[in-house]
Design a protein around this motif. Sequence first.
Motif, PDB file in Angstrom:
ATOM      1  N   THR A 235      20.328  -2.679  -4.621  1.00  0.00           N
ATOM      2  CA  THR A 235      20.660  -1.342  -5.120  1.00  0.00           C
ATOM      3  C   THR A 235      19.529  -0.686  -5.900  1.00  0.00           C
ATOM      4  O   THR A 235      19.403   0.541  -5.901  1.00  0.00           O
ATOM      5  N   ARG A 236      18.699  -1.479  -6.575  1.00  0.00           N
ATOM      6  CA  ARG A 236      17.656  -0.918  -7.434  1.00  0.00           C
ATOM      7  C   ARG A 236      16.295  -0.836  -6.760  1.00  0.00           C
ATOM      8  O   ARG A 236      15.425  -0.071  -7.210  1.00  0.00           O
ATOM      9  N   ILE A 237      16.077  -1.615  -5.705  1.00  0.00           N
ATOM     10  CA  ILE A 237      14.766  -1.617  -5.035  1.00  0.00           C
ATOM     11  C   ILE A 237      14.880  -1.156  -3.590  1.00  0.00           C
ATOM     12  O   ILE A 237      14.185  -0.229  -3.161  1.00  0.00           O
ATOM     13  N   ILE A 239      17.398   0.311  -1.675  1.00  0.00           N
ATOM     14  CA  ILE A 239      17.929   1.645  -1.399  1.00  0.00           C
ATOM     15  C   ILE A 239      16.981   2.748  -1.864  1.00  0.00           C
ATOM     16  O   ILE A 239      16.702   3.696  -1.109  1.00  0.00           O
ATOM     17  N   PRO A 240      16.428   2.698  -3.102  1.00  0.00           N
ATOM     18  CA  PRO A 240      15.464   3.748  -3.483  1.00  0.00           C
ATOM     19  C   PRO A 240      14.230   3.797  -2.602  1.00  0.00           C
ATOM     20  O   PRO A 240      13.733   4.883  -2.282  1.00  0.00           O
ATOM     21  N   GLN A 241      13.739   2.637  -2.172  1.00  0.00           N
ATOM     22  CA  GLN A 241      12.564   2.630  -1.304  1.00  0.00           C
ATOM     23  C   GLN A 241      12.876   3.145   0.097  1.00  0.00           C
ATOM     24  O   GLN A 241      11.996   3.652   0.793  1.00  0.00           O
ATOM     25  N   ARG A 243      14.912   5.628   0.731  1.00  0.00           N
ATOM     26  CA  ARG A 243      15.444   6.985   0.673  1.00  0.00           C
ATOM     27  C   ARG A 243      14.833   7.909   1.737  1.00  0.00           C
ATOM     28  O   ARG A 243      15.574   8.649   2.389  1.00  0.00           O
ATOM     29  N   ARG A 319      16.654  14.981  -2.185  1.00  0.00           N
ATOM     30  CA  ARG A 319      15.503  15.137  -3.070  1.00  0.00           C
ATOM     31  C   ARG A 319      15.924  15.183  -4.535  1.00  0.00           C
ATOM     32  O   ARG A 319      15.219  14.685  -5.408  1.00  0.00           O
ATOM     33  N   LYS A 321      18.297  13.559  -5.876  1.00  0.00           N
ATOM     34  CA  LYS A 321      18.660  12.226  -6.320  1.00  0.00           C
ATOM     35  C   LYS A 321      17.448  11.339  -6.556  1.00  0.00           C
ATOM     36  O   LYS A 321      17.573  10.252  -7.108  1.00  0.00           O
ATOM     37  N   GLN A 322      16.266  11.772  -6.121  1.00  0.00           N
ATOM     38  CA  GLN A 322      15.079  10.938  -6.241  1.00  0.00           C
ATOM     39  C   GLN A 322      14.612  10.863  -7.691  1.00  0.00           C
ATOM     40  O   GLN A 322      14.606  11.682  -8.453  1.00  0.00           O
TER      41      GLN A 322
END
Length: 322
Positions: A235-237, A239-241, A243, A319, A321-322
């Motif tokens: 969830t922290r690495i 999913i953000p990567q 995006r 964008r 949410k980034q």
Amino acid sequence: MAITTQTDRERGERDQRRPHGQGRQATDVAPRRARTMGRRLQRPGAWFALPAALMLAIFFTYPLITSLWQSFFATSGGVSTWVGLEQYARLLRDPLVGKSLLNAGIILVVQVPLMIALAVGLAYLLNQSWLRLRSGFRLLTFLPAVTTLVAYAVVFRVMLATDGGAVNQLLAVFGAGPIDWLNNEWWARIALIAAITWRWTGYNMVIILAGLQSIPAELYEAARIDGAGRWQIFTRIVIPQLRPVLIFTTVTSTIGALQLFDENYILTEGGPNDATLTPVLYLYKVGFRQFDFGYASAIAWLLVGLTAIIAIVQFRLMREKQ
């Protein structure tokens, strides 16, 4: 105060020994030759691009402009009459337009998130180093994406047949009664969503898998050193990567849901009771069965506008949410 180097002095002395203007002309010749040579080198590229540009103009630009122009006309008895925005006003009064947009909205809200979630889960699983035969599983998952649309839709139609279909025979083994998949409004929608999800999940999985493999291993190592668990890493690495990749797959899947035609045309032809009628299928029926090409063009441009609006909204939401 200007500083004159030895090279500049020597160049000045050589220019003074030459006839008047010859040094300046000599210095101007080189840039002109370079520009001329550059133009000559660009000409072959332009000639190579010309066939593609002609094909684009003939088969894309011209039909696009023609369809927009045709949407302002109504045809009766083979005679086209200018009606202005009447075709677009007719869209607001047509109940089938609203029904087709409602069906497309249901598919969009249910099928797209379900498919993207399955694609992310499969990609994350197939990216694990402990999994054996990863190449084989990736191939099996991607195979539905390369099957012919018509062929797989026909197979689903046979499998979902009420009498003798493979799915109902499997349900009978567990004591469940037969389901009228293609003749009930909600079951027909579920069958259509299942077919689309089976077809396109592997395609999105491959794109997301490529995004997973581009994540640096140092991020995982740093997270494990800090004591992060698998869920926190995901969830922290992950999913953000992912995006940018998720934005791409979500937008393309949304466009695909709005432009749905092959599956529902073969499975149900828009039925029962127009429960699986989509805008493109309705456009086809109006244009090629009723031969009302002006109104069909208006439906097409309505779809273009809605697709553009939804895509822009999705880009901006992602964008933010980034």
